[in-house]
Design a protein around this motif. Structure first.
Motif, PDB file in Angstrom:
ATOM      1  N   ARG A  25      -9.883  -1.336   0.004  1.00 38.76           N
ATOM      2  CA  ARG A  25      -9.953  -2.474  -0.916  1.00 38.76           C
ATOM      3  C   ARG A  25     -10.752  -3.618  -0.280  1.00 38.76           C
ATOM      4  O   ARG A  25     -11.632  -4.206  -0.904  1.00 38.76           O
ATOM      5  N   PHE A  29     -14.375  -5.197  -1.490  1.00 40.24           N
ATOM      6  CA  PHE A  29     -14.465  -6.633  -1.752  1.00 40.24           C
ATOM      7  C   PHE A  29     -15.586  -7.267  -0.920  1.00 40.24           C
ATOM      8  O   PHE A  29     -16.396  -8.039  -1.446  1.00 40.24           O
ATOM      9  N   ARG A  48      -9.646  -8.982  -9.975  1.00 35.72           N
ATOM     10  CA  ARG A  48      -8.619  -7.950  -9.871  1.00 35.72           C
ATOM     11  C   ARG A  48      -7.835  -7.966 -11.175  1.00 35.72           C
ATOM     12  O   ARG A  48      -7.839  -8.969 -11.888  1.00 35.72           O
ATOM     13  N   ALA A  62      -9.373  -1.268  -9.722  1.00 38.05           N
ATOM     14  CA  ALA A  62      -9.144  -2.046  -8.501  1.00 38.05           C
ATOM     15  C   ALA A  62      -9.878  -3.384  -8.548  1.00 38.05           C
ATOM     16  O   ALA A  62      -9.322  -4.421  -8.188  1.00 38.05           O
ATOM     17  N   PHE A  63     -11.152  -3.361  -8.972  1.00 35.54           N
ATOM     18  CA  PHE A  63     -11.965  -4.574  -9.044  1.00 35.54           C
ATOM     19  C   PHE A  63     -12.825  -4.560 -10.292  1.00 35.54           C
ATOM     20  O   PHE A  63     -13.261  -3.496 -10.738  1.00 35.54           O
TER      21      PHE A  63
END
Length: 106
Positions: A25, A29, A48, A62-63
Motif C-alpha cells: 500500500r 501511494f 482511499r 485500495a486507491f
C-alpha cells in the motif's frame, strides 16, 4: 453562447494483489505521489475508500487516482510521459486490477 471547455478527467481505481500488505500500500501511494510530477496534470487527488455504505457504492479498491487535464491531448501526453511509464514499470506488480473512467465535459 457559453465557451466550451475541453477538460479531460482521468479516474483510475487500483486493487492491490496483497490488500493486507501495508508495505505494498505504501509503495503504491509513493508511486502515485511521484507520478503527480507529470507536467500536463492540472490537478490530482489520491484517495482511499470512504467509510460509506450504500448499495451503489463500491469501496473494494485500495486507491483512486483522480486527474484533471486541460484537454485530451494533455492526457495523451501523460500516457507516454517517462514518469508515467516508470510508474507502470515499478508499480504494476503491486496491483491485480485497474479500472479507468475517462470523461469529458457534457
Amino acid at each position: 453562447m457559453a465557451e466550451q471547455k475541453n477538460i479531460f478527467i482521468h479516474h483510475v481505481y487500483f486493487w492491490l494483489k496483497n490488500p493486507g500488505s501495508n508495505e505494498d500500500r505504501d509503495k503504491l501511494f509513493e508511486g502515485l505521489k511521484k507520478l503527480s510530477k507529470v507536467t500536463t496534470i492540472r490537478q490530482f487527488h489520491i484517495g482511499r475508500p470512504a467509510a460509506t455504505s450504500r448499495g451503489v457504492i463500491d469501496n473494494s479498491y485500495a486507491f483512486s487516482w483522480f486527474l484533471v487535464f486541460d484537454n485530451p491531448a494533455d492526457q495523451d501526453s501523460y500516457q507516454v510521459d517517462p514518469i508515467h511509464l516508470k510508474f507502470v514499470e515499478e508499480c504494476s506488480h503491486l496491483w491485480n486490477r485497474v479500472v479507468v473512467y475517462d470523461s469529458i465535459d457534457a
